[in-house]
Design an enzyme around this catalytic site. Structure first.
Site: not given
Length: 251
Positions: A7, A35, A105, A144, A146, A241-242
């Protein structure tokens, strides 16, 4: 084969960093991104030696996925065939000789779990989609997702209970996926390892303190278990951030 999933939290943003060199250094057969946050024509990233496929969200600057693959797939499809789910560019499926690669995603349940009911419906429909593919060929699912499945998959499980990504409902949906014939490749190899995460908040120096979550996965059909050579999290790769996750399969 070597697979990477990442991501990137905006392909145009990460391109301004070291991403082109990182991409080369991965030297993977298939690199899947989530993303990407762009529309058609907004990126000219076309790495040599790879076929590129993108699924763009209708909403600008939102969601979206991409797959870069050295071997041309037999076929490529976008979405899961359900209009209510296929507006946000969340799924790309590449068919190869011996397997399907599905890059996803997964929708976020959002603060206060405002989108939880939609998320559960998504999980139900997406699981049915994967099960259908699995009747034809084994599936390699990446992306991802989530959700942090187990308490060891995030730093602070007690304080995050029933927050987005760690609600009972989301965790239960992931369990259901495993129960119908799929394997979390990282946990298959490392069932008890702790403090290995793939996402960290930008707040409170979370990454420096390794206060993170494992929400990025490679999940494979159970019959590929004996083909798993390695599964890892490249937590020293920066730019998003991933962190990227990697899977090596003897396939």
């Amino acid at each position: 084969m070597k697979f990477i999933s990442w991501n990137v939290n905006g392909l145009r943003a990460i391109m301004k960093k070291d991403f082109p060199e990182q991409f080369k250094s991965f030297d993977a057969d298939v690199i899947s991104l989530q993303e990407i946050k762009l529309q058609e024509g907004q990126s000219d990233f076309s790495p040599e030696g790879y076929y590129a496929y993108h699924n763009y969200a209708q909403r600008k600057g939102y969601s979206g996925t991409a797959v870069f693959t050295k071997k041309k797939p037999l076929s490529v499809t976008y979405g899961i065939g359900i209009e209510s789910h296929d507006q946000e560019g969340r799924v790309i499926t590449c068919e190869y000789d011996k397997f399907f690669l599905v890059n996803v995603y997964t929708p976020n349940a959002q603060p206060e779990l405002k989108r939880l009911s939609y998320r559960v419906q998504w999980e139900t429909d997406f699981r049915a989609y994967l099960m259908h593919l699995d009747t034809m060929k084994p599936v390699v699912l990446c992306g991802d997702l989530n959700v942090a499945h187990q308490e060891i998959d995030l730093k602070n499980p007690k304080s995050n209970r029933n927050n987005p990504g760690f609600s009972d409902e989301e965790r239960s949906e992931f369990t259901k996926l495993l129960e119908v014939g799929f394997t979390d490749s990282f946990r298959f190899l490392y069932p008890d390892i702790t403090e290995r995460y793939s996402w960290w908040s930008y707040r409170f120096n979370a990454r420096a303190n390794n206060s993170g979550w494992r929400i990025d996965y490679f999940v494979v059909s159970n019959r590929l278990q004996n083909k798993i050579l390695d599964a890892d999290i490249l937590d020293q790769e920066f730019g998003s951030d991933h962190a990227p996750v990697v899977l090596k399969l003897d396939i």
